[in-house]
Design an enzyme around this catalytic site. Structure first.
Site, PDB file in Angstrom:
ATOM      1  N   ARG A 146       2.581 -34.844 -51.548  1.00  0.00           N
ATOM      2  CA  ARG A 146       3.522 -33.781 -51.929  1.00  0.00           C
ATOM      3  C   ARG A 146       3.867 -33.827 -53.410  1.00  0.00           C
ATOM      4  O   ARG A 146       4.544 -32.922 -53.919  1.00  0.00           O
ATOM      5  CB  ARG A 146       4.827 -33.908 -51.111  1.00  0.00           C
ATOM      6  CG  ARG A 146       4.661 -33.651 -49.629  1.00  0.00           C
ATOM      7  CD  ARG A 146       5.953 -33.908 -48.880  1.00  0.00           C
ATOM      8  NE  ARG A 146       6.839 -32.765 -48.860  1.00  0.00           N
ATOM      9  CZ  ARG A 146       6.974 -31.938 -47.825  1.00  0.00           C
ATOM     10  NH1 ARG A 146       6.286 -32.119 -46.720  1.00  0.00           N
ATOM     11  NH2 ARG A 146       7.806 -30.931 -47.882  1.00  0.00           N
ATOM     12  N   TYR A 149       3.518 -30.975 -56.090  1.00  0.00           N
ATOM     13  CA  TYR A 149       4.555 -29.937 -56.036  1.00  0.00           C
ATOM     14  C   TYR A 149       5.892 -30.498 -56.518  1.00  0.00           C
ATOM     15  O   TYR A 149       6.509 -29.959 -57.444  1.00  0.00           O
ATOM     16  CB  TYR A 149       4.664 -29.442 -54.595  1.00  0.00           C
ATOM     17  CG  TYR A 149       5.636 -28.295 -54.380  1.00  0.00           C
ATOM     18  CD1 TYR A 149       5.321 -27.000 -54.795  1.00  0.00           C
ATOM     19  CD2 TYR A 149       6.855 -28.504 -53.731  1.00  0.00           C
ATOM     20  CE1 TYR A 149       6.208 -25.941 -54.575  1.00  0.00           C
ATOM     21  CE2 TYR A 149       7.737 -27.453 -53.510  1.00  0.00           C
ATOM     22  CZ  TYR A 149       7.404 -26.178 -53.928  1.00  0.00           C
ATOM     23  OH  TYR A 149       8.275 -25.125 -53.715  1.00  0.00           O
ATOM     24  N   GLY A 152       5.696 -31.725 -60.122  1.00  0.00           N
ATOM     25  CA  GLY A 152       5.448 -30.551 -60.969  1.00  0.00           C
ATOM     26  C   GLY A 152       6.748 -29.785 -61.188  1.00  0.00           C
ATOM     27  O   GLY A 152       7.099 -29.414 -62.312  1.00  0.00           O
ATOM     28  N   ASN A 194       4.754 -20.354 -38.791  1.00  0.00           N
ATOM     29  CA  ASN A 194       3.887 -20.994 -37.780  1.00  0.00           C
ATOM     30  C   ASN A 194       4.440 -20.803 -36.372  1.00  0.00           C
ATOM     31  O   ASN A 194       3.730 -20.362 -35.460  1.00  0.00           O
ATOM     32  CB  ASN A 194       3.797 -22.504 -38.040  1.00  0.00           C
ATOM     33  CG  ASN A 194       2.607 -22.865 -38.894  1.00  0.00           C
ATOM     34  OD1 ASN A 194       1.972 -21.999 -39.498  1.00  0.00           O
ATOM     35  ND2 ASN A 194       2.295 -24.148 -38.968  1.00  0.00           N
ATOM     36  N   THR A 214      15.316 -32.564 -39.998  1.00  0.00           N
ATOM     37  CA  THR A 214      16.141 -31.352 -40.118  1.00  0.00           C
ATOM     38  C   THR A 214      15.770 -30.535 -41.355  1.00  0.00           C
ATOM     39  O   THR A 214      15.243 -31.063 -42.346  1.00  0.00           O
ATOM     40  CB  THR A 214      17.641 -31.697 -40.215  1.00  0.00           C
ATOM     41  OG1 THR A 214      17.885 -32.361 -41.455  1.00  0.00           O
ATOM     42  CG2 THR A 214      18.099 -32.543 -39.055  1.00  0.00           C
ATOM     43  N   ARG A 215      16.044 -29.236 -41.261  1.00  0.00           N
ATOM     44  CA  ARG A 215      15.943 -28.315 -42.400  1.00  0.00           C
ATOM     45  C   ARG A 215      17.089 -27.313 -42.253  1.00  0.00           C
ATOM     46  O   ARG A 215      17.630 -27.119 -41.149  1.00  0.00           O
ATOM     47  CB  ARG A 215      14.607 -27.546 -42.395  1.00  0.00           C
ATOM     48  CG  ARG A 215      13.353 -28.398 -42.636  1.00  0.00           C
ATOM     49  CD  ARG A 215      13.293 -28.991 -44.027  1.00  0.00           C
ATOM     50  NE  ARG A 215      12.023 -29.688 -44.270  1.00  0.00           N
ATOM     51  CZ  ARG A 215      11.764 -30.954 -43.944  1.00  0.00           C
ATOM     52  NH1 ARG A 215      12.686 -31.678 -43.317  1.00  0.00           N
ATOM     53  NH2 ARG A 215      10.596 -31.493 -44.241  1.00  0.00           N
ATOM     54  N   PRO A 278      10.119 -35.004 -45.543  1.00  0.00           N
ATOM     55  CA  PRO A 278      11.538 -35.382 -45.620  1.00  0.00           C
ATOM     56  C   PRO A 278      12.205 -35.382 -44.246  1.00  0.00           C
ATOM     57  O   PRO A 278      11.969 -34.483 -43.430  1.00  0.00           O
ATOM     58  CB  PRO A 278      12.150 -34.317 -46.536  1.00  0.00           C
ATOM     59  CG  PRO A 278      11.004 -33.811 -47.350  1.00  0.00           C
ATOM     60  CD  PRO A 278       9.810 -33.869 -46.438  1.00  0.00           C
TER      61      PRO A 278
HETATM   62  P1  NAD Z   1       4.480 -17.737 -52.064  1.00  0.00           P
HETATM   63  O1  NAD Z   1       3.342 -18.679 -51.990  1.00  0.00           O
HETATM   64  O2  NAD Z   1       4.590 -16.656 -51.059  1.00  0.00           O
HETATM   65  O3  NAD Z   1       4.555 -17.049 -53.491  1.00  0.00           O
HETATM   66  C1  NAD Z   1       4.093 -17.653 -54.684  1.00  0.00           C
HETATM   67  C2  NAD Z   1       3.379 -16.601 -55.489  1.00  0.00           C
HETATM   68  O4  NAD Z   1       2.931 -17.173 -56.730  1.00  0.00           O
HETATM   69  C3  NAD Z   1       2.122 -16.061 -54.781  1.00  0.00           C
HETATM   70  O5  NAD Z   1       2.106 -14.655 -54.859  1.00  0.00           O
HETATM   71  C4  NAD Z   1       0.975 -16.679 -55.557  1.00  0.00           C
HETATM   72  O6  NAD Z   1      -0.201 -15.900 -55.504  1.00  0.00           O
HETATM   73  C5  NAD Z   1       1.571 -16.777 -56.954  1.00  0.00           C
HETATM   74  N1  NAD Z   1       0.958 -17.809 -57.814  1.00  0.00           N
HETATM   75  C6  NAD Z   1       0.676 -19.080 -57.492  1.00  0.00           C
HETATM   76  N2  NAD Z   1       0.153 -19.716 -58.549  1.00  0.00           N
HETATM   77  C7  NAD Z   1       0.109 -18.811 -59.563  1.00  0.00           C
HETATM   78  C8  NAD Z   1      -0.348 -18.853 -60.915  1.00  0.00           C
HETATM   79  N3  NAD Z   1      -0.851 -19.972 -61.439  1.00  0.00           N
HETATM   80  N4  NAD Z   1      -0.252 -17.728 -61.665  1.00  0.00           N
HETATM   81  C9  NAD Z   1       0.249 -16.586 -61.139  1.00  0.00           C
HETATM   82  N5  NAD Z   1       0.677 -16.484 -59.869  1.00  0.00           N
HETATM   83  C10 NAD Z   1       0.615 -17.591 -59.100  1.00  0.00           C
HETATM   84  O7  NAD Z   1       5.814 -18.634 -52.063  1.00  0.00           O
HETATM   85  P2  NAD Z   1       7.342 -18.226 -52.004  1.00  0.00           P
HETATM   86  O8  NAD Z   1       7.905 -18.799 -50.783  1.00  0.00           O
HETATM   87  O9  NAD Z   1       7.513 -16.790 -52.283  1.00  0.00           O
HETATM   88  O10 NAD Z   1       7.914 -19.069 -53.232  1.00  0.00           O
HETATM   89  C11 NAD Z   1       8.224 -18.486 -54.483  1.00  0.00           C
HETATM   90  C12 NAD Z   1       8.799 -19.552 -55.406  1.00  0.00           C
HETATM   91  O11 NAD Z   1       9.991 -20.096 -54.844  1.00  0.00           O
HETATM   92  C13 NAD Z   1       7.853 -20.719 -55.662  1.00  0.00           C
HETATM   93  O12 NAD Z   1       7.970 -21.103 -57.009  1.00  0.00           O
HETATM   94  C14 NAD Z   1       8.385 -21.802 -54.768  1.00  0.00           C
HETATM   95  O13 NAD Z   1       8.112 -23.086 -55.266  1.00  0.00           O
HETATM   96  C15 NAD Z   1       9.883 -21.506 -54.765  1.00  0.00           C
HETATM   97  N6  NAD Z   1      10.510 -22.004 -53.547  1.00  0.00           N
HETATM   98  C16 NAD Z   1      10.316 -21.393 -52.343  1.00  0.00           C
HETATM   99  C17 NAD Z   1      10.910 -21.915 -51.200  1.00  0.00           C
HETATM  100  C18 NAD Z   1      10.752 -21.266 -49.856  1.00  0.00           C
HETATM  101  O14 NAD Z   1      11.248 -21.801 -48.866  1.00  0.00           O
HETATM  102  N7  NAD Z   1      10.110 -20.135 -49.716  1.00  0.00           N
HETATM  103  C19 NAD Z   1      11.690 -23.078 -51.287  1.00  0.00           C
HETATM  104  C20 NAD Z   1      11.833 -23.695 -52.520  1.00  0.00           C
HETATM  105  C21 NAD Z   1      11.256 -23.140 -53.651  1.00  0.00           C
HETATM  106  N1  UDP Z   2       6.598 -28.398 -39.235  1.00  0.00           N
HETATM  107  C1  UDP Z   2       6.301 -28.492 -37.883  1.00  0.00           C
HETATM  108  N2  UDP Z   2       5.325 -27.698 -37.379  1.00  0.00           N
HETATM  109  C2  UDP Z   2       4.631 -26.799 -38.127  1.00  0.00           C
HETATM  110  C3  UDP Z   2       4.946 -26.686 -39.506  1.00  0.00           C
HETATM  111  C4  UDP Z   2       5.932 -27.515 -40.023  1.00  0.00           C
HETATM  112  O1  UDP Z   2       6.903 -29.284 -37.149  1.00  0.00           O
HETATM  113  O2  UDP Z   2       3.753 -26.098 -37.562  1.00  0.00           O
HETATM  114  C5  UDP Z   2       7.662 -29.248 -39.781  1.00  0.00           C
HETATM  115  C6  UDP Z   2       7.273 -30.037 -41.026  1.00  0.00           C
HETATM  116  O3  UDP Z   2       6.691 -31.274 -40.686  1.00  0.00           O
HETATM  117  C7  UDP Z   2       8.629 -30.218 -41.686  1.00  0.00           C
HETATM  118  C8  UDP Z   2       9.386 -28.943 -41.322  1.00  0.00           C
HETATM  119  O4  UDP Z   2       8.716 -28.402 -40.195  1.00  0.00           O
HETATM  120  O5  UDP Z   2       9.307 -31.311 -41.145  1.00  0.00           O
HETATM  121  C9  UDP Z   2       9.408 -27.900 -42.433  1.00  0.00           C
HETATM  122  O6  UDP Z   2       8.087 -27.726 -42.871  1.00  0.00           O
HETATM  123  P1  UDP Z   2       7.666 -26.616 -43.933  1.00  0.00           P
HETATM  124  O7  UDP Z   2       6.225 -26.792 -44.215  1.00  0.00           O
HETATM  125  O8  UDP Z   2       8.133 -25.294 -43.472  1.00  0.00           O
HETATM  126  O9  UDP Z   2       8.539 -26.927 -45.239  1.00  0.00           O
HETATM  127  P2  UDP Z   2       8.978 -28.262 -46.004  1.00  0.00           P
HETATM  128  O10 UDP Z   2      10.455 -28.216 -45.926  1.00  0.00           O
HETATM  129  O11 UDP Z   2       8.449 -29.472 -45.313  1.00  0.00           O
HETATM  130  O12 UDP Z   2       8.427 -28.090 -47.364  1.00  0.00           O
END
Ligand code: NAD
Ligand code: UDP
Length: 319
Positions: A146, A149, A152, A194, A214-215, A278
């Site tokens: 992980r 990510y 990064g 999923n 948990t989440r 986590p």
């Molecule tokens: P997502 O994967 O649906 O969207 C990410 C978008 O970024 C996609 O459209 C992808 O094509 C684009 N992308 C990826 N790499 C790129 C690059 N190098 N140049 C241009 N475009 C690029 O994910 P999301 O859930 O919409 O997440 C959006 C942002 O929010 C991300 O930065 C993610 O880390 C952050 N975030 C999301 C969650 C969540 O639960 N959804 C939680 C924490 C943080």
């Molecule tokens: N998870 C699961 N089944 C699935 C996908 C995810 O049990 O088919 C679990 C995963 O192991 C984690 C939690 O659900 O504990 C949330 O996973 P997700 O990938 O949505 O996000 P994360 O918070 O781990 O980035």
């Protein structure tokens, strides 16, 4: 043509799940949007309904390369967010957070504009403090699956704060916790999408580990509202600010909720827990409540209903 009433706003990752909702909301508020995406995990279908709007423009571009556009604000969301996708090409994931942030920060510096970073609760790693306040520095494995990510995104936060201190750039850092809703990709791999797809297709619900981890799940409309409030907050508010829903559930509880919500006959099966998964995660949102006057308003049951409806429709159309 410039929309005279609003700002011109760059949204990177605008064709993704959260980005597409953000673009839509900002357009509705009268702004002009430049949506930049390399379509790694994003889809045209997420933004198809916006394409006919003259104030919406899409550029296929990878933010790891410099970008020259003239805008008034930047929301930097580009980055795959699902573990299976960000681990697919981990070097590119780190590059997107690090090189991508440097490029977007450079753009903001040249234009002297505000820039918001979509950071993540993953900066807390497998947290030993619960719930997580912004003051907690985290418990992150620097060399695991992980890490591309987590580290990064941590490095991106460092860059944002160094540009702020060194170049007086106006920054906003949002630490987003698990967000769900319509337009998640059906093969996204994250738990909510999923489980819904599995339940609707009558397939086994794959709980990783014993399901006691948990989440805390935030509906996408609430999250977008928080991002916009953060962007529009006074200069003195830089973050990091947690944005998420503090209601915490075990993964097994989520599976049971979705089986009930879909009326599915699916059964729960257990699969191995991915490495460094986590064990607990819950945002402390006191700071967002105080400085942004923000809190999520969508109960998990209501939000899941909307997500189920979206996936039911998507699967019926065979997409
Ligand atoms: P997502 O994967 O649906 O969207 C990410 C978008 O970024 C996609 O459209 C992808 O094509 C684009 N992308 C990826 N790499 C790129 C690059 N190098 N140049 C241009 N475009 C690029 O994910 P999301 O859930 O919409 O997440 C959006 C942002 O929010 C991300 O930065 C993610 O880390 C952050 N975030 C999301 C969650 C969540 O639960 N959804 C939680 C924490 C943080
Ligand atoms: N998870 C699961 N089944 C699935 C996908 C995810 O049990 O088919 C679990 C995963 O192991 C984690 C939690 O659900 O504990 C949330 O996973 P997700 O990938 O949505 O996000 P994360 O918070 O781990 O980035």
């Amino acid at each position: 043509m410039k929309n005279l009433s609003g700002k011109r706003i760059l949204v990177t990752g605008g064709a993704g799940f959260i980005g597409s909702h953000l673009c839509e909301r900002l357009l509705n508020e009268g702004h002009e949007i430049v949506c930049v995406d390399n379509f790694f995990t994003g889809r045209r279908s997420n933004i198809a309904h916006l394409m006919s709007n003259p104030f919406f423009e899409v550029l296929r571009h990878d933010i790891c390369f410099p970008l020259y556009v003239e805008v008034d604000e930047i929301y930097n969301l580009a980055c795959p967010a699902s573990p299976i996708h960000y681990q697919n090409d981990p070097v590119q994931t780190t590059k997107t957070s690090v090189h991508g942030s440097i490029n977007m920060l450079g753009l903001a510096k040249r234009l002297k504009i505000r820039i918001l970073q979509a950071s993540t609760s993953e900066v807390y790693g497998d947290p030993s403090v619960h719930p997580q306040p912004e003051t907690y520095w985290g418990n992150v494995n620097p060399i695991g699956f992980r890490s591309c990510y987590d580290e990064g995104k941590r490095c991106a936060e460092t860059l944002f704060f160094d540009y702020h201190r060194q170049h007086r750039l106006q920054i906003k850092v949002a630490r987003i916790f698990n967000t769900y809703g319509p337009r998640m990709h059906p093969n996204d791999g994250r738990v909510v999408s999923n489980f819904i797809v599995q339940a609707l297709q009558g397939k086994d619900i794959t709980v990783y580990g014993d399901g006691s981890q948990t989440r805390s799940f935030c509906f996408v409309d609430d999250l977008v509202d928080g991002l916009i409030r953060l962007m529009d907050s006074p200069d003195s508010v830089t973050g990091p600010v947690n944005l998420g829903n503090p209601s915490e559930f075990t993964i097994l509880e989520l599976a049971e909720k979705l089986i009930a919500a879909t009326g599915s006959k699916s059964r729960v099966v257990h699969k191995p827990l991915p490495p460094d998964d986590p064990t607990q995660r819950q945002p402390d949102i006191s700071l967002a409540r105080k400085t942004l006057k923000w809190k999520p308003v969508t109960h998990l049951d209501k939000g899941l209903e909307k997500a189920v409806e979206y996936f039911r429709d998507l699967l019926a159309k065979g997409r």
